[in-house]
Design an enzyme around this catalytic site. Structure first.
Site, mmCIF file in Angstrom:
data_model
loop_
_atom_site.group_PDB
_atom_site.id
_atom_site.type_symbol
_atom_site.label_atom_id
_atom_site.label_comp_id
_atom_site.label_asym_id
_atom_site.label_seq_id
_atom_site.Cartn_x
_atom_site.Cartn_y
_atom_site.Cartn_z
ATOM 1 N N CYS A 94 -2.300 -0.206 14.717
ATOM 2 C CA CYS A 94 -3.377 0.341 13.752
ATOM 3 C C CYS A 94 -4.354 -0.493 13.527
ATOM 4 O O CYS A 94 -4.103 -1.888 13.397
ATOM 5 C CB CYS A 94 -2.314 0.319 12.303
ATOM 6 N N CYS B 181 -4.447 4.987 11.896
ATOM 7 C CA CYS B 181 -3.592 5.142 12.986
ATOM 8 C C CYS B 181 -2.893 6.410 13.307
ATOM 9 O O CYS B 181 -2.519 6.852 14.338
ATOM 10 C CB CYS B 181 -2.797 3.933 13.281
ATOM 11 N N CYS C 253 -0.487 6.482 7.671
ATOM 12 C CA CYS C 253 -1.821 5.929 7.479
ATOM 13 C C CYS C 253 -2.833 6.937 8.066
ATOM 14 O O CYS C 253 -2.453 7.827 9.190
ATOM 15 C CB CYS C 253 -1.550 4.650 8.490
ATOM 16 N N THR D 277 0.793 -1.186 0.120
ATOM 17 C CA THR D 277 -0.122 0.081 0.011
ATOM 18 C C THR D 277 0.762 1.275 0.021
ATOM 19 O O THR D 277 0.253 2.184 -0.397
ATOM 20 C CB THR D 277 -0.693 -0.107 1.360
ATOM 21 N N ARG E 43 3.774 6.680 3.127
ATOM 22 C CA ARG E 43 2.956 7.729 3.656
ATOM 23 C C ARG E 43 2.313 7.439 4.755
ATOM 24 O O ARG E 43 2.071 6.204 5.170
ATOM 25 C CB ARG E 43 1.955 7.903 2.451
ATOM 26 N N CYS F 172 13.540 27.989 9.989
ATOM 27 C CA CYS F 172 14.234 27.284 8.871
ATOM 28 C C CYS F 172 13.551 26.544 7.828
ATOM 29 O O CYS F 172 13.708 26.478 6.759
ATOM 30 C CB CYS F 172 15.387 26.526 9.463
ATOM 31 N N CYS G 54 2.544 2.722 9.553
ATOM 32 C CA CYS G 54 1.654 2.701 10.525
ATOM 33 C C CYS G 54 2.268 2.510 11.873
ATOM 34 O O CYS G 54 3.448 1.941 12.138
ATOM 35 C CB CYS G 54 0.488 1.470 10.397
#
Length: 360
Positions: free
Chosen positions: A40, A70, A67, A32, A65, A316, A36
């Site tokens: 999760c 969760c 989740c 996917t 990326r 920054c 997680c």
């Protein structure tokens, strides 16, 4: 993969959704592309499709990326046992909590050690010892008697207290009445936990706890201020917590907390230029170099930017490439984008405040 936990142990933890492992590792699901927490609630992936990471940052760097179920980057990633343990220490710093006490609470001492090392830069025992001694130091500074400082900090003898005090503060109790130390507090944020440091003069450190350079930053702070770094709080740290909450809520655009940021003359120039970048605005590294009169020093500007010890307050995250693309950030590009989006959203009603446009 870079983690100290055995794969079999992590696999057992996520298959059982064991909350005591939250914050100790993250799992990336290859099928996917998301990562997680161990707890999760989504359908458990097959072990062959899982990759393990010691920090959320490591998972982000690997291209995963967060989740949406969760939410591994949000502030409630602290295990319940850790939150309760820290609350107990803050409520009563003096009593010693042994490995046997931890086991009695159902906490594996090795798990507690790893968790505190990763999130606070010290073992649990070092954390509690430093917390006790920080309280003793405050008593001594306020003119309290040595006997009270010794026994109220959980030590049974003057010699044991003096030895521990000297190891932590680099001096004996009697000669440290006017001594300085850097106090550390840990704060929650929508982007994950932060560690903040302050002297009596102001904030000197603010970093995400999963930053790879964190231990090096602790060492730098110790050296720059010639002072020990210990858990504790003061008026600047308490004020920081309030102002950060308002900032993340989109209702604060300018921090008022005093900052302390010693460095080389060039570093100071760059950090002061960062402070001059307005909320909702951005600058390029090249513009920063021109602003300090060294147009060819773009890489040096980048290095100084990366050595900034006070994230968010010395912004920054507002420095980007000249083509508008995001570039390096110690807390990770996902956090940088979040901060820039937060600031731009808060200024949309009054129109753009910068000529720069970010690339998604």
């Amino acid at each position: 993969m870079n983690t100290t936990l055995p794969i079999a142990e992590m696999q057992r933890a996520y298959l059982k959704r064991d909350a005591s492992y939250n914050g100790l590792f993250f799992l990336g699901v290859r099928t996917t592309g998301i990562f997680c927490r161990p707890t999760c609630p989504a359908r458990k992936p097959l072990p062959k499709n899982v990759e393990y990471f010691p920090t959320a940052r490591a998972a982000l760097v690997a291209g995963y990326r967060p989740c949406k179920r969760c939410r591994p980057l949000e502030s409630d990633d602290q295990p319940k046992w850790a939150a309760e343990l820290i609350a107990d220490v803050e409520r009563q710093p003096s009593p010693r909590i042994t490995d046997g006490d931890l086991r009695g609470r159902g906490i594996d001492p090795a798990t507690a050690r790893r968790y505190f090392l990763r999130h606070y830069g010290m073992t649990f025992q070092s954390f509690t010892r430093a917390r006790r001694l920080a309280g003793a130091l405050n008593q001594i500074r306020e003119g309290g008697g040595l006997d009270a400082a010794v026994f109220e900090s959980g030590y049974e003898s003057h010699s044991g207290f003096r030895d521990a005090f000297a190891r932590t503060f680099g001096n004996t109790p009697g000669s440290y009445k006017s001594g300085e130390c850097v106090l550390l507090s840990w704060l929650q944020s929508p982007l994950g936990p932060l560690v903040a440091g302050a002297t009596a003069e102001g904030i000197c450190l603010l970093e995400f706890t999963d930053r790879r350079m964190l231990e090096g930053q602790f060492a730098t702070v110790r050296k720059l201020f010639a002072a020990p770094v210990v858990p504790g709080t003061n008026e600047h740290l308490e004020r920081l917590q309030v102002e950060l909450a308002s900032y993340f809520a989109g209702s604060l655009q300018s921090f008022s907390i005093p900052l302390v940021f010693p460095g080389t003359p060039f570093q100071r120039q760059i950090w002061e230029q960062l402070l001059a970048i307005g909320y909702g605005e951005t600058r390029s590294y090249q513009e920063m170099a021109i602003a300090v009169g060294q147009p060819k020093a773009v890489r040096a500007v980048g290095r100084a930017n990366g050595l900034n010890r006070i994230a968010i307050l010395i912004p920054c995250h507002r420095v980007i490439n000249k083509d508008g693309a995001l570039c390096g950030y110690g807390g990770g590009l996902r956090r940088k984008q979040y901060l820039l989006d937060l600031e731009r959203a808060s200024t949309q009603d009054t129109g753009p405040t910068s000529q720069h446009h970010l690339k998604k």
